[in-house]
Design a protein around this motif. Sequence first.
Motif, mmCIF file in Angstrom:
data_model
loop_
_atom_site.group_PDB
_atom_site.id
_atom_site.type_symbol
_atom_site.label_atom_id
_atom_site.label_comp_id
_atom_site.label_asym_id
_atom_site.label_seq_id
_atom_site.Cartn_x
_atom_site.Cartn_y
_atom_site.Cartn_z
ATOM 1 N N GLU A 138 4.087 -10.175 -16.614
ATOM 2 C CA GLU A 138 5.404 -10.014 -16.003
ATOM 3 C C GLU A 138 6.323 -9.158 -16.868
ATOM 4 O O GLU A 138 7.104 -8.347 -16.354
ATOM 5 N N HIS A 139 6.200 -9.322 -18.174
ATOM 6 C CA HIS A 139 7.073 -8.588 -19.092
ATOM 7 C C HIS A 139 6.442 -7.287 -19.598
ATOM 8 O O HIS A 139 6.988 -6.649 -20.506
ATOM 9 N N GLY A 140 5.307 -6.907 -19.018
ATOM 10 C CA GLY A 140 4.701 -5.615 -19.330
ATOM 11 C C GLY A 140 4.081 -5.511 -20.696
ATOM 12 O O GLY A 140 3.949 -4.404 -21.233
ATOM 13 N N LEU A 141 3.665 -6.636 -21.283
ATOM 14 C CA LEU A 141 3.079 -6.602 -22.628
ATOM 15 C C LEU A 141 1.649 -6.097 -22.562
ATOM 16 O O LEU A 141 0.828 -6.601 -21.787
ATOM 17 N N THR A 142 1.325 -5.122 -23.381
ATOM 18 C CA THR A 142 -0.048 -4.594 -23.429
ATOM 19 C C THR A 142 -0.721 -4.889 -24.766
ATOM 20 O O THR A 142 -1.946 -4.848 -24.860
ATOM 21 N N ALA A 143 0.049 -5.206 -25.792
ATOM 22 C CA ALA A 143 -0.529 -5.547 -27.097
ATOM 23 C C ALA A 143 -0.874 -7.033 -27.136
ATOM 24 O O ALA A 143 -0.509 -7.811 -26.257
ATOM 25 N N ASP A 144 -1.601 -7.422 -28.186
ATOM 26 C CA ASP A 144 -1.936 -8.837 -28.366
ATOM 27 C C ASP A 144 -0.661 -9.667 -28.517
ATOM 28 O O ASP A 144 0.382 -9.179 -28.961
ATOM 29 N N PHE A 145 -0.768 -10.944 -28.181
ATOM 30 C CA PHE A 145 0.363 -11.862 -28.299
ATOM 31 C C PHE A 145 -0.172 -13.248 -28.605
ATOM 32 O O PHE A 145 -1.383 -13.503 -28.491
ATOM 33 N N LEU A 146 0.714 -14.147 -28.992
ATOM 34 C CA LEU A 146 0.369 -15.551 -29.173
ATOM 35 C C LEU A 146 0.818 -16.305 -27.926
ATOM 36 O O LEU A 146 1.991 -16.239 -27.541
#
Length: 607
Positions: A341-349
């Motif tokens: 939803e927030h357009g994140l393409t990198a890794d996240f926790l």
Amino acid sequence: MADRTTVPDTGAPDTGVPGDGVWWLPSGGSSTTPTTVGVDALGAAVAAIARGGVVAVKGVGGYQLVCDAADETAVARLRELKRCPARPLPVMVAGLGTARQFAHVSPAEARLLTAEARPVVLVRRRREAKGLGASVHAGLPDVGLCLPPSPLYDLLLRGLAATDHGQRGRLLAVTGGNRPGASVAIDDAAAIAALGPLVDGMLGHERRIRAHCDDSVMRVVAGRAALLRRARGYAPAPLPLPVPARQPVLAVGARSGHAAAVAVGAEAVLAPHTDGAAEPPALDDFVNSVERLCRSHGVQPRIVAHDLHPGYVSTAYARSHPGRRMPVQHHHAHVVAVAAEHGLTADFLGVAYDWPGMGDDGTLWGGEILHASCTGYRRLGRFALSALPGGAAGHRPARTALGYLYGLEEVGSPPPDPRLAADLLDRIGAEEAAIVRRMIGRRVDAPLAGSCGALFDAVAALLGLCDQATYEGEAAAALEAAAAPYLYAPALPWTLTRRDGVAVYDPAPTLRAVLTHRRPAGWVAAAFHTTIAEVTCALVASAAARTGVRTVCLGGDLFTNRRLTSGLLDLLGRLGMKTYTGERVPVDDSGIGYGQAAVAAARLAAE
């Protein structure tokens, strides 16, 4: 874009304003043909509600059952018809002025209430306000308010306000127009047959409803507007995908009552939430919703993403589909829904706090810290395992509590002494307690689960707040409500251990403190919320130290809890974490189809 769930037939009124197209059918007669129309029909409905009656009204997305929200007898009858003894009921008010008489409405909440979509907005009710039946909000600190979604409802409320010098009828308790386990009625003839014998009359109009659509539900948490139920007015507006789908994808969600999604190119469309369980009418709703979604977007999906759980209706549907199946772990889908939803393409926790769902190791998950991307995940933190008597489908928090007393595993400190829970054991009874203890000892219908939702249920039962849940999440709601009078309480004892390289929250010290504290139950409930927020921060900090990742996504049903979510946003912000929650996509299972679609699209692109 807004979803217009009704389409006017040729020659029929398109406003809902009384005229020849509005009709009233009283109960008690043999006729199923309305004879009262126009203004007289509206007047008959007003009179029936003012007398304490329950009326079926043809709403925007289906029939609804309504009554005077100030009349406890009428509300009790409405609850009996729906077999929902404790679930909070939405309340429709004429305008913002009335809303502010009964609740503390912030500017952000006022904007949501007056939005074109007319969602139900959860707001903090005024404890001192009179004229709202206590059974409507079931003792919870929040009440769900909405403004009239159509001119017909607006005129109905105006008529009610004019009765008894405006002292009654300014508020309507509203719920879906269906028998328990059945679909919400949208067809007039079917509604008359199903609801006519149950109510004091039916108020309808000639506009045809093409498809059932629930009311959307929203709330504001830490200044952020969040959809808790994405339905009328918000679905099926398209949502972006961080990675475009190279082939059309159908994502069928989790259980049958939750929304499917289709992904085509750079967008996904999440179907409106439909409230239902795995019963034949709800299964029909699910299948019809999936087929309508694909048909309306001209999609013949080649990929079908689904949950790992073999017992879900959606999984069975996926198995029957001719396309390629792509299983997606439940909690991975939860956190990816937030990231996408927030357009994140990198890794996240990802922090996935939920009631038990199928993990990839044979246990039930629900208290997870994941190092994730849209294509995969690595588990870096979790809650300790305990036995779950009755399995994930159980609605008995008292039994869940016994699972922690008799079947808590992987703890580095002594488990709580069951004798400390004498009150709970007395309420359950010696016979049932013995049966549950044998289930746990023999591992019969008592799988292992490491779930935040299960722990919330257990603590609610240990504090005497909820032994038997009548709806999903009731025990956790009772725990949050009990904590509401206490703005702050310090954390209870807690500890982390490590298993196979994974940080594990050991709840044994917390549970011992819950059972031995001499403070009021509400104070302990508040302290428990503080504890889970602190535990989560420690788990996230550990994962960040290992990965270098400082972006966090909060997903799962527990993040519908305002106190937990706002507390965690504050603590993670102090750690310098960039934290995201669901805003346009619900964090609970009704948003999981979107997460599945995003995972499937990313995996296809990586092949």
